[in-house]
Write a protein that holds these residues in place. Structure first.
Motif, PDB file in Angstrom:
ATOM      1  N   MET A   1      20.528 -40.492  14.927  1.00 58.46           N
ATOM      2  CA  MET A   1      20.488 -40.641  16.368  1.00 58.46           C
ATOM      3  C   MET A   1      21.211 -41.934  16.763  1.00 58.46           C
ATOM      4  O   MET A   1      21.075 -42.962  16.118  1.00 58.46           O
ATOM      5  N   VAL A   2      21.954 -41.886  17.829  1.00 59.31           N
ATOM      6  CA  VAL A   2      22.718 -43.023  18.312  1.00 59.31           C
ATOM      7  C   VAL A   2      21.795 -43.981  19.060  1.00 59.31           C
ATOM      8  O   VAL A   2      20.974 -43.560  19.868  1.00 59.31           O
ATOM      9  N   ASP A   3      21.938 -45.259  18.758  1.00 59.13           N
ATOM     10  CA  ASP A   3      21.127 -46.277  19.421  1.00 59.13           C
ATOM     11  C   ASP A   3      21.712 -46.534  20.811  1.00 59.13           C
ATOM     12  O   ASP A   3      22.770 -47.133  20.963  1.00 59.13           O
ATOM     13  N   GLN A   4      21.012 -46.064  21.814  1.00 59.25           N
ATOM     14  CA  GLN A   4      21.511 -46.181  23.189  1.00 59.25           C
ATOM     15  C   GLN A   4      21.109 -47.494  23.848  1.00 59.25           C
ATOM     16  O   GLN A   4      21.485 -47.766  24.977  1.00 59.25           O
ATOM     17  N   THR A   5      20.345 -48.315  23.164  1.00 61.29           N
ATOM     18  CA  THR A   5      19.914 -49.583  23.762  1.00 61.29           C
ATOM     19  C   THR A   5      20.979 -50.665  23.650  1.00 61.29           C
ATOM     20  O   THR A   5      20.926 -51.651  24.372  1.00 61.29           O
ATOM     21  N   GLN A   6      21.938 -50.523  22.757  1.00 55.55           N
ATOM     22  CA  GLN A   6      22.957 -51.558  22.560  1.00 55.55           C
ATOM     23  C   GLN A   6      23.722 -51.877  23.848  1.00 55.55           C
ATOM     24  O   GLN A   6      23.881 -53.046  24.185  1.00 55.55           O
ATOM     25  N   PRO A   7      24.215 -50.879  24.592  1.00 56.74           N
ATOM     26  CA  PRO A   7      24.897 -51.227  25.852  1.00 56.74           C
ATOM     27  C   PRO A   7      23.968 -51.918  26.842  1.00 56.74           C
ATOM     28  O   PRO A   7      24.379 -52.816  27.568  1.00 56.74           O
ATOM     29  N   ASP A   8      22.702 -51.508  26.852  1.00 62.54           N
ATOM     30  CA  ASP A   8      21.745 -52.138  27.762  1.00 62.54           C
ATOM     31  C   ASP A   8      21.486 -53.585  27.368  1.00 62.54           C
ATOM     32  O   ASP A   8      21.382 -54.458  28.227  1.00 62.54           O
ATOM     33  N   ILE A   9      21.388 -53.847  26.072  1.00 60.48           N
ATOM     34  CA  ILE A   9      21.174 -55.205  25.593  1.00 60.48           C
ATOM     35  C   ILE A   9      22.357 -56.091  25.971  1.00 60.48           C
ATOM     36  O   ILE A   9      22.177 -57.199  26.471  1.00 60.48           O
ATOM     37  N   ALA A  10      23.561 -55.587  25.756  1.00 62.69           N
ATOM     38  CA  ALA A  10      24.758 -56.356  26.111  1.00 62.69           C
ATOM     39  C   ALA A  10      24.799 -56.634  27.605  1.00 62.69           C
ATOM     40  O   ALA A  10      25.177 -57.727  28.035  1.00 62.69           O
ATOM     41  N   HIS A  11      24.404 -55.656  28.406  1.00 64.16           N
ATOM     42  CA  HIS A  11      24.399 -55.823  29.861  1.00 64.16           C
ATOM     43  C   HIS A  11      23.396 -56.908  30.273  1.00 64.16           C
ATOM     44  O   HIS A  11      23.703 -57.763  31.104  1.00 64.16           O
ATOM     45  N   VAL A  12      22.208 -56.872  29.693  1.00 65.79           N
ATOM     46  CA  VAL A  12      21.174 -57.859  30.017  1.00 65.79           C
ATOM     47  C   VAL A  12      21.608 -59.254  29.572  1.00 65.79           C
ATOM     48  O   VAL A  12      21.439 -60.234  30.306  1.00 65.79           O
ATOM     49  N   GLN A  13      22.185 -59.349  28.379  1.00 65.79           N
ATOM     50  CA  GLN A  13      22.649 -60.645  27.892  1.00 65.79           C
ATOM     51  C   GLN A  13      23.752 -61.197  28.786  1.00 65.79           C
ATOM     52  O   GLN A  13      23.767 -62.385  29.104  1.00 65.79           O
ATOM     53  N   SER A  14      24.666 -60.343  29.195  1.00 61.86           N
ATOM     54  CA  SER A  14      25.746 -60.770  30.078  1.00 61.86           C
ATOM     55  C   SER A  14      25.187 -61.247  31.420  1.00 61.86           C
ATOM     56  O   SER A  14      25.623 -62.273  31.961  1.00 61.86           O
ATOM     57  N   LYS A  15      24.233 -60.519  31.929  1.00 60.63           N
ATOM     58  CA  LYS A  15      23.601 -60.885  33.201  1.00 60.63           C
ATOM     59  C   LYS A  15      22.877 -62.223  33.077  1.00 60.63           C
ATOM     60  O   LYS A  15      22.979 -63.080  33.958  1.00 60.63           O
ATOM     61  N   ASN A  16      22.163 -62.419  31.958  1.00 62.29           N
ATOM     62  CA  ASN A  16      21.453 -63.675  31.741  1.00 62.29           C
ATOM     63  C   ASN A  16      22.411 -64.847  31.600  1.00 62.29           C
ATOM     64  O   ASN A  16      22.141 -65.943  32.096  1.00 62.29           O
ATOM     65  N   LYS A  17      23.543 -64.636  30.933  1.00 60.91           N
ATOM     66  CA  LYS A  17      24.546 -65.695  30.802  1.00 60.91           C
ATOM     67  C   LYS A  17      25.099 -66.074  32.168  1.00 60.91           C
ATOM     68  O   LYS A  17      25.301 -67.252  32.453  1.00 60.91           O
ATOM     69  N   ALA A  18      25.343 -65.081  33.008  1.00 59.07           N
ATOM     70  CA  ALA A  18      25.858 -65.353  34.351  1.00 59.07           C
ATOM     71  C   ALA A  18      24.845 -66.143  35.175  1.00 59.07           C
ATOM     72  O   ALA A  18      25.212 -67.088  35.886  1.00 59.07           O
ATOM     73  N   ILE A  19      23.590 -65.773  35.076  1.00 64.80           N
ATOM     74  CA  ILE A  19      22.538 -66.485  35.807  1.00 64.80           C
ATOM     75  C   ILE A  19      22.437 -67.923  35.319  1.00 64.80           C
ATOM     76  O   ILE A  19      22.352 -68.861  36.126  1.00 64.80           O
ATOM     77  N   ASN A  20      22.464 -68.116  34.015  1.00 62.04           N
ATOM     78  CA  ASN A  20      22.385 -69.462  33.452  1.00 62.04           C
ATOM     79  C   ASN A  20      23.601 -70.292  33.861  1.00 62.04           C
ATOM     80  O   ASN A  20      23.471 -71.480  34.189  1.00 62.04           O
ATOM     81  N   HIS A  21      24.774 -69.684  33.861  1.00 62.33           N
ATOM     82  CA  HIS A  21      25.999 -70.387  34.268  1.00 62.33           C
ATOM     83  C   HIS A  21      25.884 -70.851  35.721  1.00 62.33           C
ATOM     84  O   HIS A  21      26.230 -71.984  36.051  1.00 62.33           O
ATOM     85  N   ASP A  22      25.375 -69.973  36.584  1.00 64.49           N
ATOM     86  CA  ASP A  22      25.191 -70.340  37.992  1.00 64.49           C
ATOM     87  C   ASP A  22      24.198 -71.484  38.149  1.00 64.49           C
ATOM     88  O   ASP A  22      24.402 -72.392  38.957  1.00 64.49           O
ATOM     89  N   LYS A  23      23.103 -71.444  37.370  1.00 65.67           N
ATOM     90  CA  LYS A  23      22.113 -72.520  37.441  1.00 65.67           C
ATOM     91  C   LYS A  23      22.720 -73.851  37.014  1.00 65.67           C
ATOM     92  O   LYS A  23      22.506 -74.879  37.660  1.00 65.67           O
ATOM     93  N   GLN A  24      23.478 -73.827  35.909  1.00 64.99           N
ATOM     94  CA  GLN A  24      24.094 -75.059  35.411  1.00 64.99           C
ATOM     95  C   GLN A  24      25.094 -75.608  36.429  1.00 64.99           C
ATOM     96  O   GLN A  24      25.165 -76.823  36.654  1.00 64.99           O
TER      97      GLN A  24
END
Length: 71
Positions: A1-24
């Motif tokens: 079975m294909v792990d479908q969470t990988q794209p979601d994890i990448a999306h969340v990590q990207s979103k968190n990086k953007a939020i952290n960048h804005d805070k900094q």
């Protein structure tokens, strides 16, 4: 079975990086703004604060230059 969470994890990590960048960036902007206001437009500034001010501004320029080269 294909792990479908990988794209979601990448999306969340990207979103968190953007939020952290804005805070900094907000923290740096507020620091520069406070230095500018407290020193009466850089007229009455200590050497230490001037070094901090220049450091923060030079970091911003480096990111702009990197973005220009990446386009």
């Amino acid at each position: 079975m294909v792990d479908q969470t990988q794209p979601d994890i990448a999306h969340v990590q990207s979103k968190n990086k953007a939020i952290n960048h804005d805070k900094q960036n907000t923290i740096k902007l507020n620091k520069v703004r406070d230095i500018y206001k407290d020193s009466n437009g850089l007229d009455n500034i200590t050497e230490h604060l001037m070094n901090q001010f220049r450091q923060i501004l030079s970091e911003g320029r480096q990111w702009k230059n990197i973005k220009l080269f990446m386009e």
